[in-house]
Scaffold this active site. Structure first.
Site, PDB file in Angstrom:
ATOM      1  N   HIS A  55      35.292  39.714  41.444  1.00 21.63           N
ATOM      2  CA  HIS A  55      35.074  38.565  40.555  1.00 21.63           C
ATOM      3  C   HIS A  55      33.613  38.514  40.102  1.00 21.63           C
ATOM      4  O   HIS A  55      33.319  38.394  38.913  1.00 21.63           O
ATOM      5  CB  HIS A  55      35.437  37.251  41.256  1.00 21.63           C
ATOM      6  CG  HIS A  55      34.823  36.062  40.585  1.00 21.63           C
ATOM      7  ND1 HIS A  55      33.533  35.639  40.855  1.00 21.63           N
ATOM      8  CD2 HIS A  55      35.293  35.241  39.626  1.00 21.63           C
ATOM      9  CE1 HIS A  55      33.244  34.592  40.079  1.00 21.63           C
ATOM     10  NE2 HIS A  55      34.295  34.324  39.332  1.00 21.63           N
ATOM     11  N   HIS A  81      37.509  31.364  37.148  1.00 17.08           N
ATOM     12  CA  HIS A  81      37.186  31.988  38.432  1.00 17.08           C
ATOM     13  C   HIS A  81      38.437  32.599  39.087  1.00 17.08           C
ATOM     14  O   HIS A  81      38.464  33.785  39.422  1.00 17.08           O
ATOM     15  CB  HIS A  81      36.545  30.927  39.343  1.00 17.08           C
ATOM     16  CG  HIS A  81      36.345  31.362  40.747  1.00 17.08           C
ATOM     17  ND1 HIS A  81      35.250  32.087  41.161  1.00 17.08           N
ATOM     18  CD2 HIS A  81      37.112  31.182  41.853  1.00 17.08           C
ATOM     19  CE1 HIS A  81      35.347  32.329  42.455  1.00 17.08           C
ATOM     20  NE2 HIS A  81      36.464  31.796  42.908  1.00 17.08           N
ATOM     21  N   HIS A  85      36.610  38.702  45.911  1.00 18.01           N
ATOM     22  CA  HIS A  85      35.557  37.856  45.337  1.00 18.01           C
ATOM     23  C   HIS A  85      34.357  38.659  44.838  1.00 18.01           C
ATOM     24  O   HIS A  85      33.686  38.232  43.906  1.00 18.01           O
ATOM     25  CB  HIS A  85      35.134  36.757  46.324  1.00 18.01           C
ATOM     26  CG  HIS A  85      35.961  35.512  46.171  1.00 18.01           C
ATOM     27  ND1 HIS A  85      37.231  35.415  46.682  1.00 18.01           N
ATOM     28  CD2 HIS A  85      35.718  34.338  45.511  1.00 18.01           C
ATOM     29  CE1 HIS A  85      37.726  34.226  46.363  1.00 18.01           C
ATOM     30  NE2 HIS A  85      36.836  33.553  45.650  1.00 18.01           N
ATOM     31  N   ASP A 109      42.870  31.940  42.985  1.00 12.75           N
ATOM     32  CA  ASP A 109      41.836  31.832  44.014  1.00 12.75           C
ATOM     33  C   ASP A 109      42.493  31.747  45.402  1.00 12.75           C
ATOM     34  O   ASP A 109      42.074  32.404  46.353  1.00 12.75           O
ATOM     35  CB  ASP A 109      41.010  30.559  43.745  1.00 12.75           C
ATOM     36  CG  ASP A 109      39.578  30.679  44.227  1.00 12.75           C
ATOM     37  OD1 ASP A 109      39.148  31.798  44.578  1.00 12.75           O
ATOM     38  OD2 ASP A 109      38.876  29.643  44.256  1.00 12.75           O
TER      39      ASP A 109
HETATM   40 ZN    ZN Z   1      36.996  31.570  44.970  1.00 14.23          ZN
END
Ligand code: ZN
Length: 366
Positions: free
Chosen positions: A259, A273, A256, A173
């Site tokens: 993701h 994540h 993101h 992340d």
């Molecule tokens: Zn994130």
């Protein structure tokens, strides 16, 4: 465009920081009943400390177990309990989903919010937003709040007990933070607060990247031995504070969005994540046409610490364009941060980048 920067009011980190929770809360002038929303492992590890320390500072303690998903039904359930119990402060203790849920409960009741992450697996703890999922684990929506958490307290003795994979996911992340912020800044797009990016947020995002490169491997080795070291302290700060400030006040881009797209594939639900963001970053770098040397450097770091760089490493079996179409469509949906790139982004462009990133990553991993 005005520049905007936000952060938690107070950030406290260190070995056995949980011992200081009551004092830190008392400094805000809070009193009364504290609801602690905790995952099973956080409750097991920290209940005794909470039960002995908080009453000494004049708080009464209510510990509520988290169900496992940050969904609207779980937020509703806990909000009802907090309202009925006339709670005055909401504390979340656990991973990102627990904290996102406790943040939502605090916001609904307009109560002070405290985040005590027990893992450094994402940049959620410092932010003023929650990622809400459907019951089936698919990404649902972001909830945005009026303010960031009042207090974020990170006990690195607790973080060091967590499985190393969680720290690594936090690195995934955090790895995207600099590249996404840099994209948003160069494209003159808006950060997650709807404003321009300050030079402070840019510097913090850059520092996040440098800390990962310098301390990532050493920090991973220290959690493998459940040891708290200066390298772990710095890395935890990068994963939690720098990445949190960096993504929110810096901005997000393709990484993101990919993701979010990957969450449409049920086989990726077992992946964290930050693991999906790491692959999303590779897709972003490919889509942006970044130099191969930079892409190789990122893949090298990911391989060293164990972050996925291919679809196979995320459990995806069918790598055909047809089966990945849904991922690209979701990742390029209106409102997605993929549109913060300096060029027009559509599903076709993302699908090409996903296929190419997967080929690169698979080859590198082999
Ligand atoms: Zn994130």
């Amino acid at each position: 465009m005005l520049t905007v920067f936000c952060s938690p009011s107070r950030y406290v980190q260190g070995k056995n920081a949980t011992d200081a929770l009551a004092d830190e809360m008392a400094k805000f002038g809070w009193s009364g009943k504290v609801m602690i929303i905790a995952c099973k492992s956080a409750a097991k590890l920290l209940s005794d400390t909470w039960q002995s320390n908080l009453p000494k500072a004049g708080f009464t303690v209510l510990i509520e177990k988290f169900s496992g998903e940050c969904s609207t039904s779980e937020i509703d359930r806990l909000t009802q309990i907090a309202a009925a119990q006339k709670v005055s402060v909401v504390v979340g203790a656990g991973g990102g989903k627990v904290l996102d849920t406790s943040r939502a409960v605090a916001a609904r009741l307009d109560l002070p919010a405290v985040n005590c992450p027990t893992v450094a697996s994402s940049d959620a703890p410092c932010s003023a937003l929650s990622v809400v999922y459907r019951e089936n684990g698919e990404f649902d929506q972001y909830f945005f709040y009026k303010r960031n958490p009042d207090l974020v307290l990170v006990d690195t003795a607790v973080i060091a007990q967590a499985p190393p994979r969680l720290l690594v996911a936090g690195m995934g992340d955090a790895l995207a933070t600099w590249f996404e912020a840099d994209t948003v800044i160069n494209a003159r797009k808006r950060n997650q607060l709807g404003g321009g990016t300050t030079i402070s947020a840019r510097a913090l995002a850059r520092l996040c990247h440098e800390t990962l490169m310098n301390d990532g491997l050493a920090a991973l080795n220290s959690v493998r031995k459940k040891a708290v070291t200066p390298a772990l302290e710095r890395l935890v700060e990068a994963n939690t504070l720098l990445s949190g400030l960096g993504f929110e006040s810096g901005g997000l881009a393709i990484a993101h969005s990919v993701h979010n797209g990957l969450t449409t594939l049920p086989e990726t639900h077992h992946y964290l994540h930050g693991e999906k963001v790491a692959f999303g970053l590779l897709v972003q770098l490919v889509a942006e046409g970044k130099p191969s040397s930079l892409i190789a450097e990122i893949m090298q770091f990911c391989s060293q610490v164990g972050l996925p760089i291919s679809l196979a490493q995320l459990g995806v079996k069918d790598h055909s364009r047809e089966s990945l179409q849904g991922v690209a469509v979701r990742a390029s949906a209106p409102g997605e941060t993929a549109h913060n790139e300096p060029f027009a982004v559509d599903a076709d462009l993302l699908l090409d980048a996903i296929m190419a990133a997967d080929a690169l990553g698979s080859q590198f991993a082999a």
